[in-house]
Design an enzyme around this catalytic site. Sequence first.
Site, PDB file in Angstrom:
ATOM      1  CD  GLU A   1      -2.827  -5.037  -4.704  1.00 32.55           C
ATOM      2  OE1 GLU A   1      -2.191  -5.345  -5.702  1.00 32.55           O
ATOM      3  OE2 GLU A   1      -2.281  -4.439  -3.599  1.00 32.55           O
TER       4      GLU A   1
ATOM      5  CB  CYS B   1      -4.990  -8.450   5.323  1.00 32.94           C
ATOM      6  SG  CYS B   1      -4.774  -6.784   5.307  1.00 32.94           S
TER       7      CYS B   1
ATOM      8  CB  CYS C   1      -0.949   7.591   6.176  1.00 35.73           C
ATOM      9  SG  CYS C   1      -2.591   7.608   7.280  1.00 35.73           S
TER      10      CYS C   1
ATOM     11  CB  CYS D   1      -6.857   5.397   1.364  1.00 29.67           C
ATOM     12  SG  CYS D   1      -6.899   5.634   3.065  1.00 29.67           S
TER      13      CYS D   1
ATOM     14  CB  CYS E   1       0.262   4.391   3.852  1.00 29.86           C
ATOM     15  SG  CYS E   1      -0.709   3.029   3.557  1.00 29.86           S
TER      16      CYS E   1
ATOM     17  CB  CYS F   1       1.901  -3.285   7.105  1.00 27.71           C
ATOM     18  SG  CYS F   1       1.103  -4.441   8.096  1.00 27.71           S
TER      19      CYS F   1
END
Length: 408
Positions: free
Chosen positions: A122, A135, A146, A142, A149, A380
């Site tokens: 994305e 972005c 975290c 990932c 997230c 975010c």
Amino acid sequence: MALTLDMTTPQARDQLRPAGLAEKKSLIGLTRDEMGAALAEIGVPERQVRMRVRQLWHWLYVRGVSEFSQMFNISKELRAALDSHFTITRPEIVEEQISQDGTRKWLLRFPPRGAGRPVDVETVYIPEEGRGTLCISSQVGCTLTCTFCHTGTQKMVRNLKAGEILDQLLIARDRLGDFPDHDTPDGAIVPAEGRKVTNIVMMGMGEPLYNFENVKQALLVASDGDGLSLSKRRITLSTSGVVPEIYRTGEEIGVMLAISLHAVRDELRNELVPINKKYPLEKLLQACRDYPGLSNARRITFEYVMLKGVNDSMDDARELVNLLRGIPAKINLIPFNPWPGSNYECSDWDQIEKFADYVNRAGYASPIRTPRGRDIFAACGQLKSASERMKKSDRLALEAMMIAGHGE
């Protein structure tokens, strides 16, 4: 009798690949030297290589063409040779969403590598007064997990290649009309002002510094003055704190740096940002102090997501100021963006403003980031590619609820 083939394994898919059919190499993302070597391999005379590289660079990164047939100052014979050996096609746009605030999100599908499978990432475009920020993702998934997230809940699939990182910028410029029209005469002066994409941030899916070489190559191409021509001061790389590569970023890339901080004590940051167990705050902040070219004009951005009852007390604000003392810095306060299954709440707005006021009075700019693209999961910490996405009907219902809950 019907025959069923099990195509779930890469080996089975590879066996059906026609013999001798090699994947075309993409020219997107190659350095000039790599592009020259590729041209020499297909028989371009040595005396012509530099000229041909210069021509290709212009067509790819100034004019934004995605077909060799559009390169009108290159002979038909060479165009045919290029087309038979290389590719410059864009990835597939699986989905394009436009938020009510103008934010755009593209779900892009890259073709298989070798006997692998296609992968989705994305990319988000955020229009603001006087600039437009793209972005960009650096990985599919990932590894950092975290806890606040959404991207961190998607397992790591693979790194993106330099060309795949650049493709996200090329797609955005295509869709936003940032490249000159195809009928613009060759040699015409193509204006760099007034572009829709003025800034890029490596803040999408993945940890950029765990894909250092590809990110480095992509950003050096993006900042090349004879091509995409983005100033390094308009490129920001965000990291959760991969300390050795922070030093390399300053020395080898030279772009602006952002740190996903989110906590002012090691014990809490170990929970929120687990990489802190390997590179604790003391080492991370020393790498920041050592970053080349630091000044009030080249500040480090520290990102701090506001989590209710977790990291938003006034004691946290005071410790944040003490922690960053002596570092030219800006502190972005980010209201937490909810996602399905998250265990956190966004801090109350009054508390965010008190926190920001204290940090501001201490001499640090601390803007509260306006939530953008929440209704399309483009904010975010919300990016997550379609391979692990919820059912579309469930997602649309949730998005409708979020639009109703967040107003304008």
